[in-house]
Design a protein around this motif. Structure first.
Motif, PDB file in Angstrom:
ATOM      1  N   PRO A 324      -4.582  -5.061   4.311  1.00 54.11           N
ATOM      2  CA  PRO A 324      -3.176  -5.270   3.965  1.00 54.11           C
ATOM      3  C   PRO A 324      -2.318  -4.820   5.140  1.00 54.11           C
ATOM      4  O   PRO A 324      -2.619  -3.810   5.778  1.00 54.11           O
ATOM      5  CB  PRO A 324      -2.966  -4.382   2.736  1.00 54.11           C
ATOM      6  N   VAL A 325      -1.293  -5.594   5.469  1.00 52.71           N
ATOM      7  CA  VAL A 325      -0.450  -5.265   6.618  1.00 52.71           C
ATOM      8  C   VAL A 325       0.997  -5.078   6.180  1.00 52.71           C
ATOM      9  O   VAL A 325       1.482  -5.742   5.259  1.00 52.71           O
ATOM     10  CB  VAL A 325      -0.527  -6.354   7.715  1.00 52.71           C
ATOM     11  N   VAL A 326       1.669  -4.161   6.858  1.00 54.79           N
ATOM     12  CA  VAL A 326       3.108  -3.978   6.709  1.00 54.79           C
ATOM     13  C   VAL A 326       3.728  -4.245   8.067  1.00 54.79           C
ATOM     14  O   VAL A 326       3.312  -3.658   9.071  1.00 54.79           O
ATOM     15  CB  VAL A 326       3.463  -2.545   6.254  1.00 54.79           C
ATOM     16  N   ILE A 327       4.696  -5.158   8.128  1.00 50.52           N
ATOM     17  CA  ILE A 327       5.411  -5.395   9.374  1.00 50.52           C
ATOM     18  C   ILE A 327       6.910  -5.292   9.119  1.00 50.52           C
ATOM     19  O   ILE A 327       7.383  -5.534   8.009  1.00 50.52           O
ATOM     20  CB  ILE A 327       5.073  -6.768   9.997  1.00 50.52           C
ATOM     21  N   THR A 328       7.644  -4.899  10.153  1.00 50.07           N
ATOM     22  CA  THR A 328       9.090  -4.807  10.027  1.00 50.07           C
ATOM     23  C   THR A 328       9.707  -6.201  10.023  1.00 50.07           C
ATOM     24  O   THR A 328       9.118  -7.162  10.529  1.00 50.07           O
ATOM     25  CB  THR A 328       9.673  -3.980  11.179  1.00 50.07           C
ATOM     26  N   ASN A 329      10.903  -6.291   9.510  1.00 47.98           N
ATOM     27  CA  ASN A 329      11.555  -7.598   9.358  1.00 47.98           C
ATOM     28  C   ASN A 329      12.284  -8.007  10.635  1.00 47.98           C
ATOM     29  O   ASN A 329      13.488  -8.249  10.637  1.00 47.98           O
ATOM     30  CB  ASN A 329      12.521  -7.562   8.173  1.00 47.98           C
ATOM     31  N   TYR A 330      11.521  -8.093  11.742  1.00 47.36           N
ATOM     32  CA  TYR A 330      12.101  -8.637  12.966  1.00 47.36           C
ATOM     33  C   TYR A 330      12.277 -10.143  12.762  1.00 47.36           C
ATOM     34  O   TYR A 330      11.691 -10.738  11.847  1.00 47.36           O
ATOM     35  CB  TYR A 330      11.231  -8.317  14.188  1.00 47.36           C
ATOM     36  N   ILE A 353      10.410   1.308   6.916  1.00 44.36           N
ATOM     37  CA  ILE A 353       8.972   1.448   7.181  1.00 44.36           C
ATOM     38  C   ILE A 353       8.352   2.436   6.198  1.00 44.36           C
ATOM     39  O   ILE A 353       7.287   2.179   5.615  1.00 44.36           O
ATOM     40  CB  ILE A 353       8.724   1.902   8.637  1.00 44.36           C
ATOM     41  N   ALA A 354       9.021   3.575   6.000  1.00 44.93           N
ATOM     42  CA  ALA A 354       8.519   4.587   5.064  1.00 44.93           C
ATOM     43  C   ALA A 354       8.431   4.026   3.648  1.00 44.93           C
ATOM     44  O   ALA A 354       7.434   4.236   2.937  1.00 44.93           O
ATOM     45  CB  ALA A 354       9.409   5.817   5.097  1.00 44.93           C
ATOM     46  N   ASP A 355       9.448   3.281   3.234  1.00 50.56           N
ATOM     47  CA  ASP A 355       9.460   2.706   1.880  1.00 50.56           C
ATOM     48  C   ASP A 355       8.351   1.673   1.697  1.00 50.56           C
ATOM     49  O   ASP A 355       7.697   1.615   0.645  1.00 50.56           O
ATOM     50  CB  ASP A 355      10.825   2.056   1.591  1.00 50.56           C
ATOM     51  N   GLY A 356       8.138   0.826   2.721  1.00 49.30           N
ATOM     52  CA  GLY A 356       7.087  -0.194   2.634  1.00 49.30           C
ATOM     53  C   GLY A 356       5.709   0.430   2.533  1.00 49.30           C
ATOM     54  O   GLY A 356       4.868   0.004   1.729  1.00 49.30           O
ATOM     55  N   ILE A 357       5.476   1.457   3.350  1.00 53.32           N
ATOM     56  CA  ILE A 357       4.187   2.148   3.298  1.00 53.32           C
ATOM     57  C   ILE A 357       4.003   2.814   1.942  1.00 53.32           C
ATOM     58  O   ILE A 357       2.919   2.725   1.331  1.00 53.32           O
ATOM     59  CB  ILE A 357       4.093   3.200   4.421  1.00 53.32           C
ATOM     60  N   TYR A 358       5.050   3.452   1.447  1.00 54.29           N
ATOM     61  CA  TYR A 358       4.938   4.173   0.171  1.00 54.29           C
ATOM     62  C   TYR A 358       4.611   3.212  -0.974  1.00 54.29           C
ATOM     63  O   TYR A 358       3.805   3.539  -1.858  1.00 54.29           O
ATOM     64  CB  TYR A 358       6.240   4.920  -0.130  1.00 54.29           C
ATOM     65  N   GLU A 359       5.224   2.025  -0.935  1.00 56.40           N
ATOM     66  CA  GLU A 359       4.959   1.063  -2.017  1.00 56.40           C
ATOM     67  C   GLU A 359       3.495   0.629  -2.023  1.00 56.40           C
ATOM     68  O   GLU A 359       2.864   0.545  -3.082  1.00 56.40           O
ATOM     69  CB  GLU A 359       5.871  -0.156  -1.874  1.00 56.40           C
ATOM     70  N   LEU A 360       2.925   0.371  -0.849  1.00 53.32           N
ATOM     71  CA  LEU A 360       1.524  -0.029  -0.801  1.00 53.32           C
ATOM     72  C   LEU A 360       0.583   1.157  -1.010  1.00 53.32           C
ATOM     73  O   LEU A 360      -0.499   1.011  -1.576  1.00 53.32           O
ATOM     74  CB  LEU A 360       1.216  -0.721   0.523  1.00 53.32           C
ATOM     75  N   THR A 362       1.089   3.583  -3.034  1.00 49.92           N
ATOM     76  CA  THR A 362       1.065   3.886  -4.472  1.00 49.92           C
ATOM     77  C   THR A 362       0.614   2.710  -5.331  1.00 49.92           C
ATOM     78  O   THR A 362       0.381   2.867  -6.522  1.00 49.92           O
ATOM     79  CB  THR A 362       2.463   4.325  -4.957  1.00 49.92           C
ATOM     80  N   ASN A 363       0.493   1.523  -4.721  1.00 51.89           N
ATOM     81  CA  ASN A 363       0.164   0.322  -5.493  1.00 51.89           C
ATOM     82  C   ASN A 363      -1.156  -0.273  -5.000  1.00 51.89           C
ATOM     83  O   ASN A 363      -1.191  -1.185  -4.168  1.00 51.89           O
ATOM     84  CB  ASN A 363       1.306  -0.700  -5.363  1.00 51.89           C
ATOM     85  N   GLU A 364      -2.244   0.257  -5.524  1.00 49.55           N
ATOM     86  CA  GLU A 364      -3.571  -0.209  -5.107  1.00 49.55           C
ATOM     87  C   GLU A 364      -3.791  -1.667  -5.473  1.00 49.55           C
ATOM     88  O   GLU A 364      -4.449  -2.413  -4.743  1.00 49.55           O
ATOM     89  CB  GLU A 364      -4.654   0.662  -5.740  1.00 49.55           C
ATOM     90  N   LEU A 365      -3.216  -2.109  -6.588  1.00 48.63           N
ATOM     91  CA  LEU A 365      -3.378  -3.498  -7.030  1.00 48.63           C
ATOM     92  C   LEU A 365      -2.784  -4.460  -5.992  1.00 48.63           C
ATOM     93  O   LEU A 365      -3.383  -5.494  -5.677  1.00 48.63           O
ATOM     94  CB  LEU A 365      -2.708  -3.703  -8.384  1.00 48.63           C
ATOM     95  N   MET A 366      -1.617  -4.113  -5.459  1.00 51.12           N
ATOM     96  CA  MET A 366      -0.993  -4.962  -4.449  1.00 51.12           C
ATOM     97  C   MET A 366      -1.831  -4.980  -3.175  1.00 51.12           C
ATOM     98  O   MET A 366      -2.021  -6.034  -2.567  1.00 51.12           O
ATOM     99  CB  MET A 366       0.430  -4.491  -4.133  1.00 51.12           C
ATOM    100  N   ARG A 367      -2.353  -3.817  -2.790  1.00 49.19           N
ATOM    101  CA  ARG A 367      -3.195  -3.757  -1.596  1.00 49.19           C
ATOM    102  C   ARG A 367      -4.411  -4.657  -1.758  1.00 49.19           C
ATOM    103  O   ARG A 367      -4.778  -5.407  -0.844  1.00 49.19           O
ATOM    104  CB  ARG A 367      -3.659  -2.318  -1.315  1.00 49.19           C
ATOM    105  N   ARG A 368      -5.056  -4.581  -2.906  1.00 54.82           N
ATOM    106  CA  ARG A 368      -6.249  -5.401  -3.147  1.00 54.82           C
ATOM    107  C   ARG A 368      -5.913  -6.887  -3.147  1.00 54.82           C
ATOM    108  O   ARG A 368      -6.674  -7.705  -2.628  1.00 54.82           O
ATOM    109  CB  ARG A 368      -6.883  -5.012  -4.483  1.00 54.82           C
TER     110      ARG A 368
END
Length: 392
Positions: A324-330, A353-360, A362-368
């Protein structure tokens, strides 16, 4: 058989260099005789170059672009050193947070009279890395093609100088739709010249390299592991990553570690920032790695905290590995990631960035779900080269 010249700076570890290796590995050598001009024969990726591409000898004058001004003087290239110094002084007046782009332009402008021309004529000349002054002004070719790998709408360049240089090219290749769109926002008069050819990816190569049994401390770390692979520069936003991790720690997230594979001139400042936040045990610099994929494989999440990108090669490679990847909204982000489907696009800020990481986190279902989508996607795209052959 068409005579083709490809030029770039060197083969140091980086996304552009990896994409060049992939392009050369998939080139049609039955129909093209390829010369490769590297200003400096240096970098860990030199041994990855395809043997069918004829590596031209280093040219002393062009080698100086990868040397300090002092070392350039020691080599007896006094005029080129003077041009470099003049460029540095002129760029110093620039109030942008990143003066490197204009300095590079001025360096080439003032150096051009002292640089030799290519001694052969070609059917096609390809400049793979900006600034493209060598191919534009020092090579004779029936057709010239320039590659763009970054978001030009966000970088401070001398537009008048750029337009004169771009005018020497028949075609301009952007590595993503977003990269093309941002380019023509800055240079609307060039829109008809710009086409999209994505970076060539080899899922088999990435997967095989990731399987190498390389010992690394990530294997022994049982925390939630983030990884970023990038050069240490303003564009890549590693400082934003450090500050985002501090926010997560302040929020009470303790079992998290952020690993970074990379190198660059900003490392000393970044290490000071890590120390000032007391993050030495959780924000970890792994250094330069020719093969970053075993480290990617060990991570729970890949994060690209960039301020701007054309199309991040490493993001695509992480997706190939099912991360799973998190990228900034460039501005070009949506060219690479569909939010919530094959990745997560967060706000381009430390808090985002902190909020995006925190959401993933805490959300294992979304990561999977994101991981599964990536694993089921075929990222093989060697057909992209057909677009190049068409314009050639």
């Amino acid at each position: 058989m068409k005579r083709v010249l490809v030029s770039s700076f060197d083969m140091e570890v980086g996304g552009v260099e990896r994409s060049l290796v992939s392009m050369l590995n998939n080139f049609d050598y039955d129909k093209h005789q390829v010369d490769l001009m590297l200003y400096s024969h240096s970098g860990e990726f030199m041994n990855l170059l395809n043997k069918h591409a004829h590596l031209l000898d280093e040219v002393r004058a062009y080698k100086t672009f990868r040397l300090t001004i002092g070392d350039t003087i020691k080599r007896g290239e006094v005029m080129l050193a003077s041009a470099r110094l003049l460029a540095k002084c002129k760029a110093a007046w620039n109030k942008s947070p990143e003066t490197g782009y204009k300095q590079m332009q001025y360096m080439w402008k003032y150096s051009l009279p002292f640089l030799p021309k290519a001694d052969k004529e070609y059917d096609i000349a390809i400049s793979y890395l900006w600034p493209h002054y060598f191919i534009a002004y020092k090579v004779k070719a029936k057709q010239k093609i320039a590659w763009i790998h970054t978001d030009f709408s966000t970088v401070d360049t001398d537009v008048e100088m750029d337009l004169a240089m771009w005018d020497q090219f028949n075609h301009i290749v952007a590595v993503s739709d977003g990269c093309r769109a941002s380019f023509i926002t800055k240079y609307p008069s060039l829109a008809k010249k710009v086409l999209v050819i994505e970076n060539i990816t080899s899922p088999e190569l990435v997967t095989n390299l990731a399987a190498e049994n390389e010992e690394n401390l990530m294997k022994r770390d049982h925390r939630f592991k983030i990884i970023t692979v990038a050069r240490f520069s303003y564009a890549k936003g590693i400082d934003q990553a450090i500050n985002a991790l501090k926010l997560l720690k302040d929020k009470g997230v303790r079992d998290i570690a952020w690993y970074v594979v990379g190198y660059g001139g900003d490392q000393a400042e970044l290490e000071k920032l890590v120390a000032s936040h007391g993050l030495h045990d959780s924000f970890i610099f792994l250094g330069k790695k020719t093969n970053p994929y075993p480290y990617m494989k060990e991570a729970d999440l890949y994060v690209q905290p960039s301020r701007y990108e054309g199309k991040a090669v490493t993001v695509g490679e992480a997706q190939i590995l099912g991360k799973p990847v998190v990228i900034t909204n460039y501005p070009t982000a949506e060219s690479q990631v569909t939010h919530g489907v094959n990745g997560y696009i967060c706000e381009l800020s430390v808090q985002g960035i902190a909020d995006g990481i925190y959401e993933l986190y805490t959300n294992e279902l979304m990561r999977r779900s994101i991981s599964t989508r990536c694993k089921n996607t075929d990222y093989r795209n060697t057909e992209e080269l057909k677009k190049l052959y068409t314009i050639m």
